[in-house]
Motif scaffolding. Structure first.
Motif, short mmCIF file in Angstrom:
data_model
loop_
_atom_site.label_atom_id
_atom_site.label_comp_id
_atom_site.label_asym_id
_atom_site.label_seq_id
_atom_site.Cartn_x
_atom_site.Cartn_y
_atom_site.Cartn_z
N MET A 278 0.83 -1.21 0.00
CA MET A 278 0.00 0.00 0.00
C MET A 278 0.87 1.26 0.00
O MET A 278 0.59 2.22 -0.73
N GLU A 279 1.89 1.27 0.84
CA GLU A 279 2.76 2.44 0.90
C GLU A 279 3.47 2.66 -0.43
O GLU A 279 3.61 3.80 -0.90
N ARG A 280 3.95 1.58 -1.02
CA ARG A 280 4.63 1.69 -2.32
C ARG A 280 3.69 2.23 -3.39
O ARG A 280 4.04 3.14 -4.15
N GLU A 281 2.48 1.68 -3.46
CA GLU A 281 1.55 2.10 -4.50
C GLU A 281 1.03 3.51 -4.26
O GLU A 281 0.77 4.25 -5.21
N LEU A 282 0.90 3.90 -3.01
CA LEU A 282 0.46 5.25 -2.72
C LEU A 282 1.50 6.26 -3.19
O LEU A 282 1.18 7.25 -3.86
N GLY A 283 2.76 6.00 -2.86
CA GLY A 283 3.81 6.90 -3.30
C GLY A 283 3.98 6.90 -4.81
O GLY A 283 4.16 7.96 -5.44
N ARG A 284 3.92 5.72 -5.43
CA ARG A 284 4.09 5.61 -6.88
C ARG A 284 2.99 6.34 -7.63
O ARG A 284 3.26 7.05 -8.62
N SER A 285 1.75 6.20 -7.18
CA SER A 285 0.64 6.83 -7.89
C SER A 285 0.68 8.36 -7.74
O SER A 285 0.39 9.09 -8.70
N ALA A 287 3.41 10.18 -7.36
CA ALA A 287 4.51 10.64 -8.21
C ALA A 287 4.11 10.60 -9.69
O ALA A 287 4.38 11.54 -10.45
N ALA A 288 3.47 9.50 -10.10
CA ALA A 288 3.05 9.37 -11.50
C ALA A 288 2.05 10.46 -11.87
O ALA A 288 2.11 11.02 -12.98
N LEU A 289 1.15 10.79 -10.96
CA LEU A 289 0.17 11.83 -11.22
C LEU A 289 0.86 13.17 -11.46
O LEU A 289 0.51 13.89 -12.41
N ARG A 290 1.82 13.51 -10.62
CA ARG A 290 2.47 14.82 -10.77
C ARG A 290 3.26 14.89 -12.07
O ARG A 290 3.32 15.96 -12.72
N ALA A 409 -10.37 -5.90 -11.63
CA ALA A 409 -11.04 -4.65 -12.00
C ALA A 409 -10.09 -3.46 -11.83
O ALA A 409 -10.04 -2.56 -12.68
N THR A 410 -9.32 -3.46 -10.75
CA THR A 410 -8.38 -2.37 -10.52
C THR A 410 -7.18 -2.48 -11.45
O THR A 410 -6.68 -1.46 -11.95
N ALA A 411 -6.72 -3.68 -11.70
CA ALA A 411 -5.57 -3.87 -12.59
C ALA A 411 -5.86 -3.34 -13.99
O ALA A 411 -4.97 -2.81 -14.66
N MET A 412 -7.11 -3.46 -14.44
CA MET A 412 -7.45 -3.01 -15.79
C MET A 412 -7.30 -1.51 -15.95
O MET A 412 -7.06 -1.02 -17.06
N GLU A 413 -7.46 -0.75 -14.88
CA GLU A 413 -7.35 0.71 -14.99
C GLU A 413 -5.96 1.10 -15.50
O GLU A 413 -5.82 1.79 -16.51
N GLU A 414 -4.93 0.69 -14.76
CA GLU A 414 -3.57 1.04 -15.17
C GLU A 414 -3.14 0.26 -16.40
O GLU A 414 -2.39 0.79 -17.26
N ALA A 415 -3.57 -0.99 -16.53
CA ALA A 415 -3.19 -1.79 -17.70
C ALA A 415 -3.64 -1.12 -18.99
O ALA A 415 -2.89 -1.06 -19.98
N MET A 416 -4.86 -0.60 -19.00
CA MET A 416 -5.36 0.05 -20.21
C MET A 416 -4.68 1.39 -20.44
O MET A 416 -4.52 1.83 -21.59
N LEU A 417 -4.25 2.05 -19.39
CA LEU A 417 -3.44 3.26 -19.56
C LEU A 417 -2.17 2.92 -20.33
O LEU A 417 -1.82 3.59 -21.32
N HIS A 418 -1.47 1.86 -19.89
CA HIS A 418 -0.23 1.47 -20.56
C HIS A 418 -0.48 0.92 -21.95
O HIS A 418 0.38 1.03 -22.84
N ARG A 427 -5.24 14.00 -20.40
CA ARG A 427 -5.69 14.38 -19.07
C ARG A 427 -6.43 13.23 -18.36
O ARG A 427 -6.47 13.19 -17.13
N ALA A 428 -6.99 12.30 -19.13
CA ALA A 428 -7.65 11.15 -18.52
C ALA A 428 -6.64 10.26 -17.79
O ALA A 428 -6.99 9.60 -16.81
N ARG A 429 -5.39 10.27 -18.26
CA ARG A 429 -4.36 9.49 -17.60
C ARG A 429 -4.18 9.96 -16.15
O ARG A 429 -3.89 9.16 -15.26
N GLU A 430 -4.36 11.25 -15.92
CA GLU A 430 -4.24 11.77 -14.56
C GLU A 430 -5.31 11.15 -13.65
O GLU A 430 -5.04 10.83 -12.48
N ILE A 431 -6.51 10.95 -14.19
CA ILE A 431 -7.59 10.39 -13.38
C ILE A 431 -7.27 8.96 -12.97
O ILE A 431 -7.58 8.54 -11.84
N VAL A 432 -6.65 8.20 -13.86
CA VAL A 432 -6.26 6.83 -13.51
C VAL A 432 -5.35 6.84 -12.28
O VAL A 432 -5.52 6.03 -11.35
N TRP A 433 -4.39 7.75 -12.25
CA TRP A 433 -3.47 7.80 -11.11
C TRP A 433 -4.16 8.33 -9.85
O TRP A 433 -3.82 7.91 -8.73
#
Length: 555
Positions: A278-285, A287-290, A409-418, A427-433
Motif C-alpha cells: 500500500m505504501e509503495r503504490e500510494l507513493g508511486r501513484s 509521483a506518476a500523477l504529478r 477490476a483495478t488492474a485493468m485501470e492502469e493496464a489500459m493506460l499502458h 488528461r484522462a491518464r491523470e484520473i487513472v493515477w
C-alpha cells in the motif's frame, strides 16, 4: 470494430491455456488411479452440496437464528464438516481438483473466522440491515451479510401478484430479525456500532421510498412495509440509546488479520506485507500523477458533462470506444454480452455539487471507470457461461473471490493506460493515477484501523488527506461507506491493490516463461476461464507452480 458475437468455449480455452503454460506429465494417469480420482471428486462435490445447505441452515420461525446456542451448535457441526473435507483422499488429483478442495476449505475457514473473531451478529449492527436496493458489482455482497437478505433491486414495479406475495413474505422477516438483533448485539465495538446506525438509517430511507411504490398494492404488502418501517425506526432508537455505552475497538487485530488473509482469502501476504504494498503504490501513484500533470500542463482541463443529454452521449460513446479498443488492439475477446453489461451501468447525470469521487471521473473521462467495470463483464460471464465445476459455478462465500474480482477490476485501470486507451486524451491518464492513489490511501487506512492504530474517523481523515487534488471530501457518504465496509470485512479495503499486484505479477511470470509465445489476449482470455477464485489459485492453475500455494498452506 472487432465486436462479433462469440460463443464461449470455456473448456477448450482452458485446455489450450494449460497446454501452453503448464509442463506435461511424464506418464498418462493409469485407469485405476483415474477412477479413484473420479470417485474422490464426486465425494467433494457431494460434500460441497451438503456444506452449502448446512451453512445456510438454522432458522427460528421465518428468520435465521444467530443466537448464541445456535452459533455453538454451528461451530460443533463445522468441525465435523472440516474433518470430512480433510479425510478425502486426494491422491492423483489434478491441480484444478486440488484448487476446488481448497475453495471449500476457504469457505469453511470463513465461517470459522466469523464464529471465533468477526461475530458480526454480536458486534456489528449493520448486519441486521437486510433490505438491499441495489445490486453489487461483485459476485456476491461485499462484507458480512445475514442470510435472508431481501434483494429489492430484483423486483420490477408495478408488482405482479407473485412478486407482491414474495415481497410481502420477505418484508415480514424484518421485524423479528431486528428483535433478535437486540438480544444478540452484546459486543463493544464502538466504531462498528456508530456506523451501523447510519446503515440502519439507510434501510429506513429505502423503506420510506418503497411505501409510495406499493400504495396501489394489497393491504398485506402495505402493512408489511409499515411494520418494517416501525421496527427499523425502533431499532435505530435502541442503537442510539446504547451507543454511549460502547467504547471498545472494532479492528480484528494483526494476528487475526494475518490468519484471515492466509486461510480465507488464500493470500500470500500478511498485514505487514500489505502495508508495504500500500505504501509503495500510494507513493508511486502520487509521483506518476504529478509527472502526468507536468506533461499536460499546457493542455486544457477535462470538461465535465454539464447536462443529462451530454452525459448520456459521452458515456455511451465511451463504452463503444472502449470495447472497440479491446477488440482492435487484441486485448481480449469481446463477447456479445459485454456492451449490454456496460450500457446498463453507465448511470446518469449528477450535478457537480452532488458528485462523489467516482462521479467526477465518470463525468470527465468515463472510460477510466469503464475499465474498472470489468466487474460487470465478470458477472455477465458467470451468467452466460457458467463454470463447469460446481464449486466455481456461483459466488464463493465469505468474499473468498475478492482478490480476483476487485484485483482484476483495478488492474485493468492502469493496464489500459499502458496499453494506450487514453493516448488521445492525456488528461484522462491523470484520473487513472488519482483513482490508484485513492485506492491505496483507503486500503492503507483500513490496515491501520484493523490493527486498532486508527479509529474509523482517523482512517477517513487519512483517506481524505492522501487522495489527490481534493477529490475525496470528508462529507461524502462514499467515504464513510468505504471505511465502514473495510472495517466490517478484513482484507477488502486492500484487495483492490493487493489483488492488482497479484494479477500484474502473474502476467509478468507468464511472459517471462515464454516471451515469444506470450500474448496479452491469451492472458486475459485465459484468466477468465478459471472462475472467481483467489488469485493465488489462479496462479497455481495458469503457471503450474505450486510454490505460492504451498506457502499459504494450500494442499
Amino acid at each position: 470494430m472487432n465486436h462479433r458475437p462469440v460463443r464461449p468455449r470455456r473448456l477448450a480455452l482452458a485446455l489450450a491455456l494449460v497446454a501452453s503454460t503448464a509442463p506435461l506429465p511424464a506418464l498418462a494417469q493409469n485407469a485405476p488411479a483415474a477412477a479413484h480420482a473420479q470417485r474422490s471428486n464426486a465425494m467433494l462435490d457431494r460434500l460441497f452440496t451438503e456444506w452449502r445447505a448446512f451453512e445456510a441452515s438454522g432458522k427460528v420461525g421465518a428468520v435465521h437464528d444467530y443466537r448464541e446456542p445456535a452459533m455453538v451448535r454451528k461451530a460443533a457441526e463445522l468441525k465435523r464438516f472440516q474433518a470430512r473435507l480433510d479425510a478425502i483422499d486426494r491422491t492423483g488429483w489434478s491441480v484444478p481438483d486440488k484448487v476446488d478442495w481448497n475453495m471449500l476449505r476457504a469457505e469453511m475457514n470463513g465461517l470459522d473466522f466469523d464464529l471465533r473473531v468477526l461475530r458480526p451478529w454480536q458486534r456489528d449492527p449493520a448486519y441486521y440491515a437486510t433490505l438491499w436496493a441495489a445490486q453489487s458489482d461483485t459476485p456476491e455482497h461485499e462484507g458480512p451479510v445475514a442470510h435472508g437478505a431481501i434483494e429489492l433491486w430484483q423486483f420490477r414495479f408495478p408488482l405482479d401478484a407473485a412478486a407482491e406475495a414474495k415481497l410481502t413474505r420477505e418484508l415480514a422477516t424484518i421485524a423479528p430479525f431486528l428483535a433478535q438483533g437486540r438480544e444478540n448485539l452484546t459486543g463493544n465495538a464502538r466504531d462498528l456500532w456508530a456506523a451501523g446506525i447510519v446503515t440502519m438509517e439507510g434501510q429506513a430511507a429505502t423503506l420510506a421510498d418503497l411505501a409510495p411504490r406499493v400504495a396501489g398494492n394489497g393491504a398485506a404488502l402495505r402493512r408489511a412495509v409499515a411494520d418494517a418501517q416501525k421496527a427499523t425506526g425502533d431499532f435505530i432508537g435502541w442503537l442510539k440509546a446504547e451507543l454511549p455505552k460502547k467504547d471498545g475497538p472494532s479492528g480484528v487485530g494483526r494476528e487475526n488479520y494475518d490468519w484471515y488473509l492466509r486461510n480465507v482469502q488464500l493470500s500470500p501476504l500478511d498485514w505487514a506485507g500489505e502495508v508495504a504494498i500500500m505504501e509503495r503504490e500510494l507513493g508511486r501513484s502520487h509521483a506518476a500523477l504529478r509527472l502526468e500533470e507536468n506533461r499536460n500542463r499546457a493542455l486544457p482541463l477535462l470538461p465535465g458533462a454539464d447536462s443529462p443529454a451530454a452525459y448520456d452521449a459521452q458515456a455511451k460513446a465511451a463504452v463503444r470506444k472502449y470495447l472497440a479498443f479491446l477488440g482492435d488492439r487484441e486485448i481480449l475477446t469481446v463477447r456479445d454480452y459485454m456492451e449490454p453489461a456496460l450500457m446498463e451501468r453507465i448511470g446518469s447525470f449528477v450535478p457537480p455539487d452532488r458528485q462523489n469521487f467516482f462521479h467526477i471521473a465518470m463525468h470527465r473521462a468515463p472510460m477510466t471507470l469503464w475499465t474498472h467495470f470489468y466487474h460487470w463483464f465478470d458477472l455477465a460471464n458467470m451468467k452466460a457461461d457458467p463454470h463447469p465445476r460446481p464449486i466455481r459455478r456461483g459466488p464463493l462465500l465469505y468474499n473468498v473471490w475478492v482478490s480476483r474480482s476487485e484485483g482484476q477490476a483495478t488492474a485493468m485501470e492502469e493496464a489500459m493506460l499502458h496499453a494506450g486507451l487514453f493516448d488521445d486524451q492525456p488528461r484522462a491518464r491523470e484520473i487513472v493515477w488519482i483513482m490508484q492513489a485513492q485506492r491505496a490511501a483507503r486500503g492503507l487506512a483500513s490496515l491501520y484501523a484493523h490493527a486498532n492504530i486508527f479509529t474509523m474517523k482517523e482512517a477517513q481523515d487519512f483517506q481524505v488527506a492522501r487522495t489527490p487534488n481534493g477529490w475525496m471530501s470528508p462529507t461524502l457518504e462514499l467515504l464513510a461507506f468505504e471505511q465502514q465496509l473495510y472495517l466490517r470485512q478484513p482484507g477488502y479495503g486492500t484487495s483492490y491493490i493487493t489483488g492488482k499486484h497479484q494479477v500484474d505479477k502473474l502476467m509478468g511470470e507468464l511472459a517471462e516463461r515464454d516471451p515469444k509465445a506470450f500474448s496479452v489476449k491469451r492472458f486475459y482470455d485465459g484468466l477468465n476461464t478459471h472462475g472467481m477464485i483467489p488469485m493465488s489459485m489462479v496462479r497455481w492453475e495458469m503457471l503450474g507452480d505450486d510454490s505460492e500455494a504451498k506457502a499459504i498452506g494450500a494442499e
